[in-house]
Design a protein around this motif. Structure first.
Motif, PDB file in Angstrom:
ATOM      1  N   SER A  87      11.432  56.314 109.158  1.00  0.00           N
ATOM      2  CA  SER A  87      10.427  57.048 109.932  1.00  0.00           C
ATOM      3  C   SER A  87       9.406  56.147 110.601  1.00  0.00           C
ATOM      4  O   SER A  87       8.820  56.503 111.613  1.00  0.00           O
ATOM      5  CB  SER A  87       9.711  58.053 109.024  1.00  0.00           C
ATOM      6  OG  SER A  87       9.045  57.384 107.957  1.00  0.00           O
ATOM      7  N   ARG A  88       9.204  54.964 110.048  1.00  0.00           N
ATOM      8  CA  ARG A  88       8.218  54.044 110.628  1.00  0.00           C
ATOM      9  C   ARG A  88       8.578  52.603 110.289  1.00  0.00           C
ATOM     10  O   ARG A  88       9.306  52.359 109.314  1.00  0.00           O
ATOM     11  CB  ARG A  88       6.820  54.367 110.119  1.00  0.00           C
ATOM     12  CG  ARG A  88       6.680  54.274 108.614  1.00  0.00           C
ATOM     13  CD  ARG A  88       5.262  54.656 108.183  1.00  0.00           C
ATOM     14  NE  ARG A  88       5.108  54.564 106.734  1.00  0.00           N
ATOM     15  CZ  ARG A  88       5.378  55.544 105.900  1.00  0.00           C
ATOM     16  NH1 ARG A  88       5.840  56.695 106.373  1.00  0.00           N
ATOM     17  NH2 ARG A  88       5.187  55.390 104.591  1.00  0.00           N
ATOM     18  N   PRO A  89       8.064  51.660 111.084  1.00  0.00           N
ATOM     19  CA  PRO A  89       8.343  50.243 110.803  1.00  0.00           C
ATOM     20  C   PRO A  89       7.798  49.824 109.438  1.00  0.00           C
ATOM     21  O   PRO A  89       6.867  50.445 108.908  1.00  0.00           O
ATOM     22  CB  PRO A  89       7.617  49.499 111.928  1.00  0.00           C
ATOM     23  CG  PRO A  89       7.459  50.513 113.012  1.00  0.00           C
ATOM     24  CD  PRO A  89       7.274  51.821 112.315  1.00  0.00           C
ATOM     25  N   ILE A  90       8.363  48.773 108.887  1.00  0.00           N
ATOM     26  CA  ILE A  90       7.909  48.223 107.610  1.00  0.00           C
ATOM     27  C   ILE A  90       7.058  47.002 107.930  1.00  0.00           C
ATOM     28  O   ILE A  90       7.566  45.975 108.393  1.00  0.00           O
ATOM     29  CB  ILE A  90       9.111  47.846 106.725  1.00  0.00           C
ATOM     30  CG1 ILE A  90       9.965  49.081 106.477  1.00  0.00           C
ATOM     31  CG2 ILE A  90       8.650  47.229 105.417  1.00  0.00           C
ATOM     32  CD1 ILE A  90      11.327  48.768 105.919  1.00  0.00           C
ATOM     33  N   PHE A  91       5.758  47.110 107.703  1.00  0.00           N
ATOM     34  CA  PHE A  91       4.826  46.080 108.156  1.00  0.00           C
ATOM     35  C   PHE A  91       4.552  44.986 107.134  1.00  0.00           C
ATOM     36  O   PHE A  91       3.953  43.971 107.462  1.00  0.00           O
ATOM     37  CB  PHE A  91       3.500  46.724 108.582  1.00  0.00           C
ATOM     38  CG  PHE A  91       3.598  47.496 109.867  1.00  0.00           C
ATOM     39  CD1 PHE A  91       3.563  46.854 111.093  1.00  0.00           C
ATOM     40  CD2 PHE A  91       3.744  48.878 109.844  1.00  0.00           C
ATOM     41  CE1 PHE A  91       3.658  47.555 112.273  1.00  0.00           C
ATOM     42  CE2 PHE A  91       3.836  49.596 111.025  1.00  0.00           C
ATOM     43  CZ  PHE A  91       3.801  48.935 112.245  1.00  0.00           C
ATOM     44  N   ARG A  92       4.973  45.214 105.893  1.00  0.00           N
ATOM     45  CA  ARG A  92       4.813  44.187 104.866  1.00  0.00           C
ATOM     46  C   ARG A  92       6.117  44.033 104.100  1.00  0.00           C
ATOM     47  O   ARG A  92       6.904  44.983 104.023  1.00  0.00           O
ATOM     48  CB  ARG A  92       3.669  44.555 103.908  1.00  0.00           C
ATOM     49  CG  ARG A  92       2.302  44.566 104.582  1.00  0.00           C
ATOM     50  CD  ARG A  92       1.193  44.737 103.556  1.00  0.00           C
ATOM     51  NE  ARG A  92      -0.112  44.816 104.192  1.00  0.00           N
ATOM     52  CZ  ARG A  92      -0.844  43.777 104.576  1.00  0.00           C
ATOM     53  NH1 ARG A  92      -0.372  42.551 104.383  1.00  0.00           N
ATOM     54  NH2 ARG A  92      -2.027  43.931 105.139  1.00  0.00           N
ATOM     55  N   PRO A  93       6.388  42.856 103.538  1.00  0.00           N
ATOM     56  CA  PRO A  93       7.653  42.660 102.821  1.00  0.00           C
ATOM     57  C   PRO A  93       7.880  43.739 101.763  1.00  0.00           C
ATOM     58  O   PRO A  93       6.997  44.023 100.952  1.00  0.00           O
ATOM     59  CB  PRO A  93       7.469  41.279 102.182  1.00  0.00           C
ATOM     60  CG  PRO A  93       6.464  40.590 103.036  1.00  0.00           C
ATOM     61  CD  PRO A  93       5.528  41.661 103.490  1.00  0.00           C
ATOM     62  N   LYS A  94       9.075  44.323 101.793  1.00  0.00           N
ATOM     63  CA  LYS A  94       9.420  45.409 100.868  1.00  0.00           C
ATOM     64  C   LYS A  94      10.728  45.073 100.167  1.00  0.00           C
ATOM     65  O   LYS A  94      11.705  44.671 100.795  1.00  0.00           O
ATOM     66  CB  LYS A  94       9.545  46.728 101.632  1.00  0.00           C
ATOM     67  CG  LYS A  94       9.832  47.938 100.750  1.00  0.00           C
ATOM     68  CD  LYS A  94       9.872  49.209 101.588  1.00  0.00           C
ATOM     69  CE  LYS A  94      10.168  50.424 100.711  1.00  0.00           C
ATOM     70  NZ  LYS A  94      10.221  51.680 101.512  1.00  0.00           N
ATOM     71  N   LEU A  95      10.748  45.237  98.860  1.00  0.00           N
ATOM     72  CA  LEU A  95      11.916  44.916  98.049  1.00  0.00           C
ATOM     73  C   LEU A  95      13.101  45.813  98.417  1.00  0.00           C
ATOM     74  O   LEU A  95      12.955  47.034  98.542  1.00  0.00           O
ATOM     75  CB  LEU A  95      11.580  45.091  96.573  1.00  0.00           C
ATOM     76  CG  LEU A  95      12.617  44.608  95.558  1.00  0.00           C
ATOM     77  CD1 LEU A  95      12.746  43.094  95.607  1.00  0.00           C
ATOM     78  CD2 LEU A  95      12.218  45.070  94.160  1.00  0.00           C
ATOM     79  N   VAL A  96      14.278  45.201  98.606  1.00  0.00           N
ATOM     80  CA  VAL A  96      15.500  45.959  98.883  1.00  0.00           C
ATOM     81  C   VAL A  96      16.023  46.478  97.546  1.00  0.00           C
ATOM     82  O   VAL A  96      16.653  45.745  96.784  1.00  0.00           O
ATOM     83  CB  VAL A  96      16.557  45.080  99.591  1.00  0.00           C
ATOM     84  CG1 VAL A  96      17.825  45.897  99.860  1.00  0.00           C
ATOM     85  CG2 VAL A  96      15.998  44.522 100.902  1.00  0.00           C
ATOM     86  N   GLU A  97      15.744  47.747  97.262  1.00  0.00           N
ATOM     87  CA  GLU A  97      16.055  48.344  95.963  1.00  0.00           C
ATOM     88  C   GLU A  97      17.553  48.356  95.673  1.00  0.00           C
ATOM     89  O   GLU A  97      17.985  48.211  94.527  1.00  0.00           O
ATOM     90  CB  GLU A  97      15.499  49.776  95.897  1.00  0.00           C
ATOM     91  CG  GLU A  97      13.991  49.878  96.007  1.00  0.00           C
ATOM     92  CD  GLU A  97      13.278  49.442  94.736  1.00  0.00           C
ATOM     93  OE1 GLU A  97      13.947  49.351  93.691  1.00  0.00           O
ATOM     94  OE2 GLU A  97      12.050  49.188  94.813  1.00  0.00           O
ATOM     95  N   ALA A  98      18.372  48.532  96.707  1.00  0.00           N
ATOM     96  CA  ALA A  98      19.823  48.648  96.502  1.00  0.00           C
ATOM     97  C   ALA A  98      20.443  47.357  95.962  1.00  0.00           C
ATOM     98  O   ALA A  98      21.560  47.385  95.446  1.00  0.00           O
ATOM     99  CB  ALA A  98      20.507  49.053  97.807  1.00  0.00           C
ATOM    100  N   LEU A  99      19.718  46.239  96.070  1.00  0.00           N
ATOM    101  CA  LEU A  99      20.252  44.961  95.592  1.00  0.00           C
ATOM    102  C   LEU A  99      19.656  44.544  94.248  1.00  0.00           C
ATOM    103  O   LEU A  99      19.871  43.417  93.807  1.00  0.00           O
ATOM    104  CB  LEU A  99      19.998  43.865  96.631  1.00  0.00           C
ATOM    105  CG  LEU A  99      20.851  43.949  97.899  1.00  0.00           C
ATOM    106  CD1 LEU A  99      20.395  42.916  98.915  1.00  0.00           C
ATOM    107  CD2 LEU A  99      22.326  43.761  97.575  1.00  0.00           C
ATOM    108  N   LYS A 100      18.927  45.450  93.600  1.00  0.00           N
ATOM    109  CA  LYS A 100      18.407  45.139  92.277  1.00  0.00           C
ATOM    110  C   LYS A 100      19.566  44.882  91.330  1.00  0.00           C
ATOM    111  O   LYS A 100      20.521  45.647  91.271  1.00  0.00           O
ATOM    112  CB  LYS A 100      17.564  46.303  91.759  1.00  0.00           C
ATOM    113  CG  LYS A 100      16.104  46.240  92.170  1.00  0.00           C
ATOM    114  CD  LYS A 100      15.276  47.268  91.434  1.00  0.00           C
ATOM    115  CE  LYS A 100      13.790  47.090  91.726  1.00  0.00           C
ATOM    116  NZ  LYS A 100      12.972  48.108  91.003  1.00  0.00           N
ATOM    117  N   GLY A 101      19.506  43.798  90.595  1.00  0.00           N
ATOM    118  CA  GLY A 101      20.607  43.443  89.708  1.00  0.00           C
ATOM    119  C   GLY A 101      21.679  42.619  90.380  1.00  0.00           C
ATOM    120  O   GLY A 101      22.676  42.254  89.756  1.00  0.00           O
ATOM    121  N   THR A 102      21.509  42.336  91.694  1.00  0.00           N
ATOM    122  CA  THR A 102      22.445  41.485  92.444  1.00  0.00           C
ATOM    123  C   THR A 102      21.676  40.308  93.025  1.00  0.00           C
ATOM    124  O   THR A 102      21.220  40.359  94.176  1.00  0.00           O
ATOM    125  CB  THR A 102      23.141  42.274  93.573  1.00  0.00           C
ATOM    126  OG1 THR A 102      23.754  43.441  93.045  1.00  0.00           O
ATOM    127  CG2 THR A 102      24.185  41.411  94.274  1.00  0.00           C
TER     128      THR A 102
END
Length: 488
Positions: free
Chosen positions: A201-216
């Motif tokens: 819905s909107r741009p990501i303006f600060r670094p955000k953890l890629v949840e789908a790669l947790k544990g990888t």
């Protein structure tokens, strides 16, 4: 009573203990050479090793080479060819291996570990695990929040939690960061799901953890135009974002909102490096093969045709000749590869001399860059109609389109063409360790940790607060959040 104040120097230790220190993996080829030249202990013969080694430092270099992951991945024939190409010098071979390994990661400089990554109109810099950015913040690519539209100087990025950054990648509309822990964070325009987050819905303006790669845990990330490629420590490839040309490698053209493993590579073996062009991907496997997938335009896939590839396919030009590739770079309209003997190959669109063969002809399959065949290249870097090749000893060659001066030759016009590899004379004394080039700007890091930029600075992507453009490499200083410039 025995004297407890005996002074025992390092050189007084038995040879086998000295060897343990020399082969700990903490020393570079330059370190070993320095020891060899300054002390007879390291330069002389002690009967601890075969007579084929001229010194203890030489023997240590051979042991470090034998354990190096790049060298281990080569076949015996390839190893022998590389040794011969290094004139039978183990320290030179070690230097080559270490330089190649660092070229797509952080480089060791006298100022600490550094990496540079250039996007379209911005630049990311790692300096001792801390990340800085400069340029224009299109959709949040600078990672400084929605209130920041531009940074005229390299400015430190704040992460949502304490983070030690190991590798970064930048493109037109998003940025990605790999932490030493293996976690990946992204920011920028996620409307195509290229950042790997479900919310578009909107741009990501600060670094955000890629949840789908947790544990990888990951070791590398490569940002394409509207997609991203993630490489895990186990050598698995994951992709997400737009898939119009099959650039996600899943055998279809369906977009992926979160990183999804490319199943093809599970049966091939571990991947050691990935490179992302605007809409295609190159992947190098442990055995030195190169696979490509995505958009086939401009012959960038290297198969001699312009059909899109929906899943990875090996480039036969390397396979048939048993050429072991170590690193690749994916430009906008052409590609470059570096083999285990330090030789360079180019293919794709030859416009403006970007392929370096002395003409502007397209090459539909990889072709050896004859002009540099006697040099030992350690890094290749391609982008918009231009190419850079870094060779042993820190010499940097450039060729292709000057594009606002982004090739770094002050005696050529801003739109001139350089059809063959040419040394950047101004940087010759500085010994370059890494290069990254964006749309119209280029930045290098030297062995002493100095940073030089050249090309377009209209959007402050060079990190200068006063210059609009630089035809000649100009030094950039990190100084209390402000930058100064000085011609080299």
């Amino acid at each position: 009573m025995a004297d407890r104040n005996w002074l025992i120097t390092f050189v007084d230790l038995p040879s086998h203990l000295i060897l343990e220190v020399l082969t700990s993996g903490r020393l570079s080829a330059v370190d070993l050479l320095s020891l060899e030249l300054t002390s007879k202990v390291f330069g002389g013969s002690h009967g601890f090793y075969s007579l084929k080694f001229k010194s203890l430092a030489d023997y240590a270099a051979s042991q470090l080479c034998s354990a190096h992951p790049v060298y281990v991945g080569m076949g015996l024939t390839t190893q022998k060819e590389l040794f011969a190409n290094c004139e039978g010098n183990w320290k030179r071979l070690l230097s080559f291996l270490q330089s190649v390994e660092q070229s797509s990661d952080m480089v060791e400089t006298s100022q600490g570990k550094m990496q540079i990554a250039t996007g379209k109109y911005h630049t990311l810099l790692i300096n001792n695990s801390k990340v800085y950015s400069c340029g224009v913040s299109l959709s949040g690519v600078l990672a400084h929040g929605p209130e920041t539209t531009q940074c005229v100087a390299f400015t430190p990025i704040e992460f949502p939690f304490p983070a030690q950054v190991a590798q970064v990648s930048a493109t037109q509309n998003h940025s990605a960061f790999v932490l030493q822990s293996g976690e990946v964070l992204t920011c920028g325009d996620n409307s195509s799901h290229c950042c790997g987050h479900l919310d578009t819905s909107r741009p990501i303006f600060r670094p955000k953890l890629v949840e789908a790669l947790k544990g990888t845990p990951c070791k590398q990330v490569a940002a394409g135009l509207h997609f991203t490629v993630f490489l895990s420590r186990e050598g698995r490839v994951y992709t997400c974002g737009s898939n119009t040309h099959g650039q996600l490698g899943h055998g279809d053209t369906a977009d992926s909102p979160v990183p999804k493993v490319v199943e093809f590579f599970k049966s091939i073996g571990p991947v050691v490096q990935v490179a992302a062009g605007p809409s295609y991907v190159l992947a190098v496997t442990e055995d030195g093969s190169v696979y490509s997938f995505g958009s086939g335009s401009n012959f960038c896939l290297g198969h001699g045709e312009q059909q899109d590839g929906l899943q990875p396919r090996v480039i036969q030009a390397f396979k048939r000749k048993d050429i072991h590739i170590l690193r690749v770079s994916a430009g906008d309209e052409h590609a470059v590869a570096l083999d285990s003997n330090g030789r360079v190959y180019t293919w794709g669109k030859g416009y403006c001399g970007a392929l370096g063969h002395g003409d502007e002809n397209d090459k539909i399959t990889p072709q050896l860059l004859v002009n540099l065949k006697n040099s030992l290249a350690v890094q290749v870097c391609a982008r918009k109609r231009k190419t850079f090749v870094l060779v042993e000893g820190g010499l940097l060659y450039g060729f292709g389109w000057m594009g606002f001066g982004s090739l770094g030759f002050p005696d050529r016009g801003v739109s001139d063409k350089v059809l063959r590899p040419r040394v950047l004379e101004c940087l010759k004394p500085h010994r370059v360790s890494q290069v990254s080039t964006g749309l119209y700007h280029t930045i290098v890091v030297t062995q002493r940790g100095r940073i030089f930029g050249f090309g377009d600075n209209e959007r402050a992507q060079l990190g200068h607060d006063s210059l609009r453009g630089c035809l000649e490499p100009t030094e950039i200083f990190l100084h209390c959040g402000r930058s100064r410039s000085r011609l080299c």
